[in-house]
Design a protein around this motif. Sequence first.
Motif, PDB file in Angstrom:
ATOM      1  N   GLN A   5       0.825  -1.205   0.000  1.00  0.00           N
ATOM      2  CA  GLN A   5       0.000   0.000   0.000  1.00  0.00           C
ATOM      3  C   GLN A   5       0.866   1.265   0.000  1.00  0.00           C
ATOM      4  O   GLN A   5       0.565   2.248  -0.686  1.00  0.00           O
ATOM      5  CB  GLN A   5      -0.899  -0.032   1.240  1.00  0.00           C
ATOM      6  N   LEU A   6       1.953   1.237   0.770  1.00  0.00           N
ATOM      7  CA  LEU A   6       2.836   2.403   0.859  1.00  0.00           C
ATOM      8  C   LEU A   6       3.523   2.679  -0.472  1.00  0.00           C
ATOM      9  O   LEU A   6       3.614   3.837  -0.914  1.00  0.00           O
ATOM     10  CB  LEU A   6       3.875   2.164   1.958  1.00  0.00           C
ATOM     11  N   ILE A   7       4.003   1.643  -1.119  1.00  0.00           N
ATOM     12  CA  ILE A   7       4.674   1.820  -2.410  1.00  0.00           C
ATOM     13  C   ILE A   7       3.692   2.364  -3.447  1.00  0.00           C
ATOM     14  O   ILE A   7       4.024   3.261  -4.241  1.00  0.00           O
ATOM     15  CB  ILE A   7       5.305   0.497  -2.865  1.00  0.00           C
ATOM     16  N   ALA A   8       2.473   1.830  -3.446  1.00  0.00           N
ATOM     17  CA  ALA A   8       1.461   2.322  -4.394  1.00  0.00           C
ATOM     18  C   ALA A   8       1.172   3.800  -4.151  1.00  0.00           C
ATOM     19  O   ALA A   8       1.040   4.591  -5.097  1.00  0.00           O
ATOM     20  CB  ALA A   8       0.186   1.493  -4.261  1.00  0.00           C
ATOM     21  N   TRP A   9       1.084   4.178  -2.880  1.00  0.00           N
ATOM     22  CA  TRP A   9       0.850   5.601  -2.550  1.00  0.00           C
ATOM     23  C   TRP A   9       1.993   6.475  -3.060  1.00  0.00           C
ATOM     24  O   TRP A   9       1.771   7.538  -3.649  1.00  0.00           O
ATOM     25  CB  TRP A   9       0.707   5.754  -1.034  1.00  0.00           C
ATOM     26  N   ALA A  10       3.242   6.042  -2.820  1.00  0.00           N
ATOM     27  CA  ALA A  10       4.399   6.849  -3.229  1.00  0.00           C
ATOM     28  C   ALA A  10       4.436   7.040  -4.736  1.00  0.00           C
ATOM     29  O   ALA A  10       4.704   8.144  -5.234  1.00  0.00           O
ATOM     30  CB  ALA A  10       5.689   6.192  -2.744  1.00  0.00           C
ATOM     31  N   ARG A  11       4.177   5.994  -5.481  1.00  0.00           N
ATOM     32  CA  ARG A  11       4.191   6.112  -6.940  1.00  0.00           C
ATOM     33  C   ARG A  11       3.051   6.989  -7.441  1.00  0.00           C
ATOM     34  O   ARG A  11       3.213   7.764  -8.385  1.00  0.00           O
ATOM     35  CB  ARG A  11       4.133   4.720  -7.565  1.00  0.00           C
ATOM     36  N   ARG A  12       1.920   6.872  -6.808  1.00  0.00           N
ATOM     37  CA  ARG A  12       0.761   7.678  -7.214  1.00  0.00           C
ATOM     38  C   ARG A  12       1.010   9.161  -6.930  1.00  0.00           C
ATOM     39  O   ARG A  12       0.628  10.025  -7.723  1.00  0.00           O
ATOM     40  CB  ARG A  12      -0.472   7.178  -6.474  1.00  0.00           C
ATOM     41  N   GLN A  13       1.639   9.457  -5.810  1.00  0.00           N
ATOM     42  CA  GLN A  13       1.852  10.840  -5.400  1.00  0.00           C
ATOM     43  C   GLN A  13       3.171  11.428  -5.900  1.00  0.00           C
ATOM     44  O   GLN A  13       3.399  12.627  -5.775  1.00  0.00           O
ATOM     45  CB  GLN A  13       1.822  10.935  -3.869  1.00  0.00           C
ATOM     46  N   GLY A  14       4.047  10.580  -6.438  1.00  0.00           N
ATOM     47  CA  GLY A  14       5.371  11.059  -6.811  1.00  0.00           C
ATOM     48  C   GLY A  14       6.201  11.413  -5.591  1.00  0.00           C
ATOM     49  O   GLY A  14       7.056  12.314  -5.636  1.00  0.00           O
ATOM     50  N   ALA A  15       5.952  10.718  -4.478  1.00  0.00           N
ATOM     51  CA  ALA A  15       6.642  11.000  -3.217  1.00  0.00           C
ATOM     52  C   ALA A  15       7.788  10.022  -3.005  1.00  0.00           C
ATOM     53  O   ALA A  15       7.856   8.964  -3.632  1.00  0.00           O
ATOM     54  CB  ALA A  15       5.650  10.916  -2.047  1.00  0.00           C
ATOM     55  N   LEU A  16       8.682  10.390  -2.089  1.00  0.00           N
ATOM     56  CA  LEU A  16       9.835   9.557  -1.761  1.00  0.00           C
ATOM     57  C   LEU A  16       9.583   8.831  -0.447  1.00  0.00           C
ATOM     58  O   LEU A  16       9.105   9.424   0.524  1.00  0.00           O
ATOM     59  CB  LEU A  16      11.092  10.418  -1.646  1.00  0.00           C
ATOM     60  N   ILE A  17       9.910   7.550  -0.409  1.00  0.00           N
ATOM     61  CA  ILE A  17       9.912   6.780   0.829  1.00  0.00           C
ATOM     62  C   ILE A  17      11.362   6.698   1.311  1.00  0.00           C
ATOM     63  O   ILE A  17      12.250   6.312   0.543  1.00  0.00           O
ATOM     64  CB  ILE A  17       9.371   5.361   0.618  1.00  0.00           C
ATOM     65  N   VAL A  18      11.604   7.067   2.561  1.00  0.00           N
ATOM     66  CA  VAL A  18      12.941   6.973   3.140  1.00  0.00           C
ATOM     67  C   VAL A  18      12.915   5.853   4.172  1.00  0.00           C
ATOM     68  O   VAL A  18      12.225   5.942   5.190  1.00  0.00           O
ATOM     69  CB  VAL A  18      13.371   8.298   3.789  1.00  0.00           C
ATOM     70  N   GLU A  19      13.659   4.788   3.887  1.00  0.00           N
ATOM     71  CA  GLU A  19      13.679   3.601   4.743  1.00  0.00           C
ATOM     72  C   GLU A  19      14.878   3.650   5.669  1.00  0.00           C
ATOM     73  O   GLU A  19      16.028   3.543   5.234  1.00  0.00           O
ATOM     74  CB  GLU A  19      13.740   2.342   3.873  1.00  0.00           C
ATOM     75  N   ASP A  20      14.601   3.811   6.965  1.00  0.00           N
ATOM     76  CA  ASP A  20      15.653   3.817   7.983  1.00  0.00           C
ATOM     77  C   ASP A  20      15.802   2.386   8.486  1.00  0.00           C
ATOM     78  O   ASP A  20      14.966   1.888   9.229  1.00  0.00           O
ATOM     79  CB  ASP A  20      15.259   4.767   9.115  1.00  0.00           C
ATOM     80  N   ASP A  21      16.905   1.736   8.117  1.00  0.00           N
ATOM     81  CA  ASP A  21      17.106   0.308   8.406  1.00  0.00           C
ATOM     82  C   ASP A  21      18.114   0.143   9.535  1.00  0.00           C
ATOM     83  O   ASP A  21      19.038  -0.663   9.440  1.00  0.00           O
ATOM     84  CB  ASP A  21      17.598  -0.387   7.130  1.00  0.00           C
TER      85      ASP A  21
END
Length: 469
Positions: free
Chosen positions: A254-270
């Motif tokens: 769901q998060l990846i779909a949202w990011a692609r739809r919005q053109g937003a960046l996901i920052v993964e702190d591992d």
Amino acid sequence: MDIHLDLDRRAPLRAQLERELRQAIRSGRLRAGTKLPSSRLLAEELRVSRGVVVDAYSQLVAEGYLATRSGDGTRVADALALQPPAASAPNAPLQRVRYDLRSGVPDLSFFPRREWQSATAAALRELPDAAFGYGSRRGHRRLRVALSDYLGRVRAVVADPERVFITAGATGAMALLWLTLRERGAQRIAVEDPAWPAIPQSVVQADLEVVPITVDNQGLVVTELENWEVDAVVLSPAHQYPTGTVLAPARRTQLIAWARRQGALIVEDDYDSEYRYDREPIASLQGLAPDCVAYIGTASKTLAPALRLGWSVVPSHLVGEVAVQHGVTRAMPSVLNQAAYATLLERGDIDRHLRRTRRRYHTRRNALVDALATSLPNATVGGASAGLHLIAWLPEGADETAIADDAASRGVAIHTLHQECSVIGPASPALLLGYGLIAELAIAPAVQELARAAAITAGSVVSAGSSGR
């Protein structure tokens, strides 16, 4: 005018006069606007040549300590009005720490000194002279290549060396991304709530707005992102700090779909994904969507925070802009540390180190869970069996701050949810208990003391088990 200057005739007089006048101004003995004696009068008073005084006055005028006005002589500059001293907090009595259950720090005695010494010596032998210059805007290439191989193998990260940036820790990597996004016109960054406080602080320092997003027992509540216009979201999907939750599979998609739809960046702190005890570590989010996820890692939990060694793997469309920002800040660890860490990765020393420490931390975590079940049965352990800390949720109405204070008086150092984290929305009281700084045999007595603190704390509704009384 006598300004009480004491000069040592055996040392250079002008430098002494400048130093004495500066100190008199800084301390407030000579206040803003005070008129100084003429160069002739002061020279006579100090029994020095007039040239010494003229030169000293001229230097302090140039530095801004003094000001000259036509027909008014030389005065202490108005801008140097003495500021009142900042109110100081009362000195709290130092409390001896017998049992350290604070979260966030690994066992520093585990640092592989022999391997690090060998790797550093190899770096000194093998690094070319040119490596000791300013170097690449991305970091030492050998480390970027080694990290690409390692992250692809153990975290399923899609990591081309040209997309890897070496940074001064995880917060340095985040700051670099926020600056890059701000230059692109970004305004808001979504963060987990509750969160490690350095994350929202880094967003604010970049002059961007923080948007808190709730974390529940399945991780970040992705649907809340739909209520905001944000340019990026930062989260820890493998082991959230402080709750210890793992982002549920459906929410990852769901998060990846949202990011692609919005053109937003996901920052993964591992940040501590290497430590998972009940199963294999969950693969990185970045491996599912390298086009819209920036991956951030660090050696702070696996080796030591003092190395200030971190890295980010950014989407290809951001590489050029991140390189420009990194070229301005150049906030990177030393090339020796970078080369040494590359050697540890190439030799397999990091893999061996993790196997050793994973077993020892797992044993400590089990001991802590068992001790809580015995001595603090009303506390509920939350989150995955992972990392270097656990969260112990307390019953509603418990006073976590009072518990921590009373525990400290008994020599037990702990962190609490509302004191140590950024918490915006409603959250139950909780203790954050780390097992990186405490020996296994000390865990049970530490929790017994903690239980005593909880049992007698005014207003607390936490009851201790029989062994905790």
